[in-house]
Scaffold this motif. Structure first.
Motif, short mmCIF file in Angstrom:
data_model
loop_
_atom_site.label_atom_id
_atom_site.label_comp_id
_atom_site.label_asym_id
_atom_site.label_seq_id
_atom_site.Cartn_x
_atom_site.Cartn_y
_atom_site.Cartn_z
N ASN A 179 0.82 -1.14 -0.02
CA ASN A 179 -0.10 -0.20 -0.04
C ASN A 179 0.90 1.22 -0.07
O ASN A 179 1.30 1.83 1.01
N HIS A 180 1.25 1.80 -1.28
CA HIS A 180 2.08 2.97 -1.20
C HIS A 180 1.37 4.17 -1.21
O HIS A 180 2.04 5.12 -0.92
N ASN A 181 -0.11 4.06 -1.20
CA ASN A 181 -0.74 5.46 -1.64
C ASN A 181 -1.87 5.84 -0.54
O ASN A 181 -2.16 6.94 -0.37
N LEU A 182 -2.66 4.84 0.03
CA LEU A 182 -4.03 5.10 0.41
C LEU A 182 -3.70 5.23 2.01
O LEU A 182 -3.32 4.17 2.52
N GLN A 183 -4.01 6.54 2.45
CA GLN A 183 -4.07 6.52 4.06
C GLN A 183 -5.53 6.96 4.31
O GLN A 183 -6.11 7.82 3.73
N GLY A 184 -5.96 6.05 5.22
CA GLY A 184 -7.32 6.27 5.64
C GLY A 184 -7.95 5.22 6.53
O GLY A 184 -6.85 4.63 7.27
N PRO A 185 -9.12 4.98 6.96
CA PRO A 185 -9.60 4.07 7.90
C PRO A 185 -9.19 2.64 7.59
O PRO A 185 -8.89 2.42 6.38
N LEU A 186 -9.06 1.95 8.56
CA LEU A 186 -8.99 0.48 8.40
C LEU A 186 -9.91 -0.36 7.49
O LEU A 186 -11.18 -0.06 7.49
N PHE A 187 -9.35 -0.99 6.52
CA PHE A 187 -10.03 -2.20 5.65
C PHE A 187 -9.75 -3.23 5.53
O PHE A 187 -8.55 -3.37 5.46
N GLY A 188 -10.39 -4.09 5.01
CA GLY A 188 -10.00 -5.58 4.92
C GLY A 188 -9.85 -5.98 3.26
O GLY A 188 -10.77 -5.60 2.52
N LEU A 189 -9.13 -6.97 2.96
CA LEU A 189 -8.88 -7.55 1.72
C LEU A 189 -8.33 -8.62 1.71
O LEU A 189 -7.84 -9.11 2.58
N ARG A 190 -8.53 -9.63 0.48
CA ARG A 190 -7.97 -10.66 0.23
C ARG A 190 -6.92 -10.91 -0.80
O ARG A 190 -7.28 -10.21 -1.83
N HIS A 191 -6.35 -12.07 -1.15
CA HIS A 191 -5.50 -12.25 -2.05
C HIS A 191 -6.04 -13.62 -2.59
O HIS A 191 -5.98 -14.49 -1.88
N LYS A 192 -6.52 -13.47 -4.05
CA LYS A 192 -6.84 -14.63 -4.67
C LYS A 192 -5.65 -15.12 -5.69
O LYS A 192 -5.36 -14.41 -6.50
N VAL A 193 -5.13 -16.20 -5.17
CA VAL A 193 -3.84 -16.90 -5.91
C VAL A 193 -4.24 -17.91 -6.57
O VAL A 193 -4.75 -18.99 -6.38
N SER A 194 -4.11 -17.87 -8.03
CA SER A 194 -4.47 -19.09 -9.00
C SER A 194 -3.39 -19.57 -9.76
O SER A 194 -2.48 -18.99 -10.07
N ILE A 195 -3.28 -20.84 -9.68
CA ILE A 195 -2.40 -21.83 -10.44
C ILE A 195 -2.95 -22.55 -11.46
O ILE A 195 -3.89 -23.33 -11.24
#
Length: 381
Positions: A179-195
């Motif tokens: 996260n280089h750019n976004l400063q703000g409230p806490l939020f959640g995310l996931r990574h989807k990794v496909s093989i």
């Protein structure tokens, strides 16, 4: 007496909380992320990995990452796990591509890929090469199967090539937030990794992963106070001396994660020793890992001065981050020779006005003639 004991417990608890808080505040951004990620996992707020198995594709959904701060490379929340392409299937499959997407907490809505630092997939070389009866390969090169990175979030091997492995054989996966750019409230995310993978067949040709990377010398006595590094690209100031820290054959300390100063700069690094070419190598695929403000990484035959591949990098114009890194994928490929020298040439244009961190690696997919002979014999007998 009981009241006195309770008071002591309360005061000790407060002291522990205060001491823990002071200790936490002194941690680096990376170590704060480790503490928070561990705490969220212990409290059951992150969930667990989820896996979707398919005939041609296996998808892994990471636990929930909580983003509450600016995280440059190697700093953000991360998750790791061992995995199998399909634990109920022992047949041979051919891995031929990879992709990482960034998803919202719901696991459905796709977010900006700027929140993906890197995804690494490793194989267990002792187990893998023992099964193929090639023990001399064990420990010869870091067993990195793939690295996806900001700017190169997906890639595919050329048609007809892949990495052969039993579907129930264990691999290792790690993925980390950026996260280089976004400063703000806490939020959640996931990574989807496909093989991506395909069924076994006699027409397929095996690729062997081989990693090369740029590492620059530094002063081990005064690693963070080298003024010459501002103007001399043959030396560096390491980001730290614990990780990505190496010693070459001459005993010189080198770093693969270093500081770049504002402005344009070109770094060069001989990688001939890393290649360990016994006869020749046929390269069919190259994935490249770079950090923001890199504009390209070149693979040069230093003996002939021939440019073999230029992994050009496009930076975002309105924010920090890499939009695209050029991939190399070619069924014809090109050859590296044992009697010639090779180097990486990294080009930087740090327009931020302040120091930034940098890494530069290439992940080769080279034709594995030895393994191909063993594979073909199964269909000839």
């Amino acid at each position: 007496m009981r009241i006195k004991v309770l008071k002591i417990i309360v005061w000790l608890s407060l002291a522990a909380v205060l001491g823990g808080g002071l200790y936490y505040l002194q941690l680096s951004n990376r170590h704060k992320a480790i503490v928070k990620t561990t705490l969220f996992a212990k409290l059951g707020l992150s969930g667990d990995w989820q896996v979707s198995y398919g005939e041609r594709q296996t998808d892994f959904y990471s636990p929930l990452f909580y983003v509450d701060n600016i995280y440059t490379s190697m700093e953000g929340p991360k998750a790791m796990r061992g995995f199998q392409i399909n634990p109920t299937d022992s047949s041979l499959v051919w891995v031929n591509g990879f992709e990482t997407s960034v998803m919202a907490a719901d696991g459905i809505t796709e977010l900006s890929k700027d929140f993906m630092c890197h995804t690494n997939m490793d194989y267990y070389d002792q187990s893998y090469y023992s099964k193929w009866q090639i023990p001399n390969r064990i420990g010869s090169n870091y067993p990195r199967l793939a690295t996806l990175t900001n700017g190169m979030e997906s890639y595919r091997y050329p048609e007809g090539f892949g990495f052969p492995i039993r579907a129930d054989e264990y691999l290792y996966l790690s993925t980390q937030v950026l996260n280089h750019n976004l400063q703000g409230p806490l939020f959640g995310l996931r990574h989807k990794v496909s093989i991506f993978h395909e069924a076994d067949g006699p027409e397929l040709k095996p690729l062997r992963p081989l990693t090369v990377f740029m590492m620059l010398p530094y002063d081990p006595l005064f690693p963070f106070d080298n003024e010459a590094a501002k103007d001399d690209p043959s030396v560096c100031i390491p980001v730290e001396t614990k990780n990505h820290n190496y010693e070459d054959a001459n005993g010189v300390r080198r770093s693969g994660h270093w500081v770049v100063f504002p402005g344009q700069q070109t770094y060069r690094n001989d990688i001939t020793a890393q290649l360990e070419i016994k006869d020749s190598l046929q390269v069919h695929h190259i994935a490249t890992h770079l950090h923001p403000f890199a504009t390209g990484l070149k693979l040069i035959n230093a003996t002939t001065n021939e440019l073999l591949f230029h992994a050009q990098a496009v930076n975002h114009k309105d924010r920090v981050g890499l939009e695209k890194i050029v991939e190399y994928s070619d069924a014809k490929g090109f050859t590296l020779y044992a009697d010639q020298q090779y180097e990486l040439v990294l080009e930087i244009d740090n327009t931020s006005g302040e120091r930034q961190d940098m890494m530069a690696s290439m992940f080769f997919g080279i034709y594995d003639a030895d393994l191909d002979t063993r594979l073909k014999s199964r269909f000839e007998n």
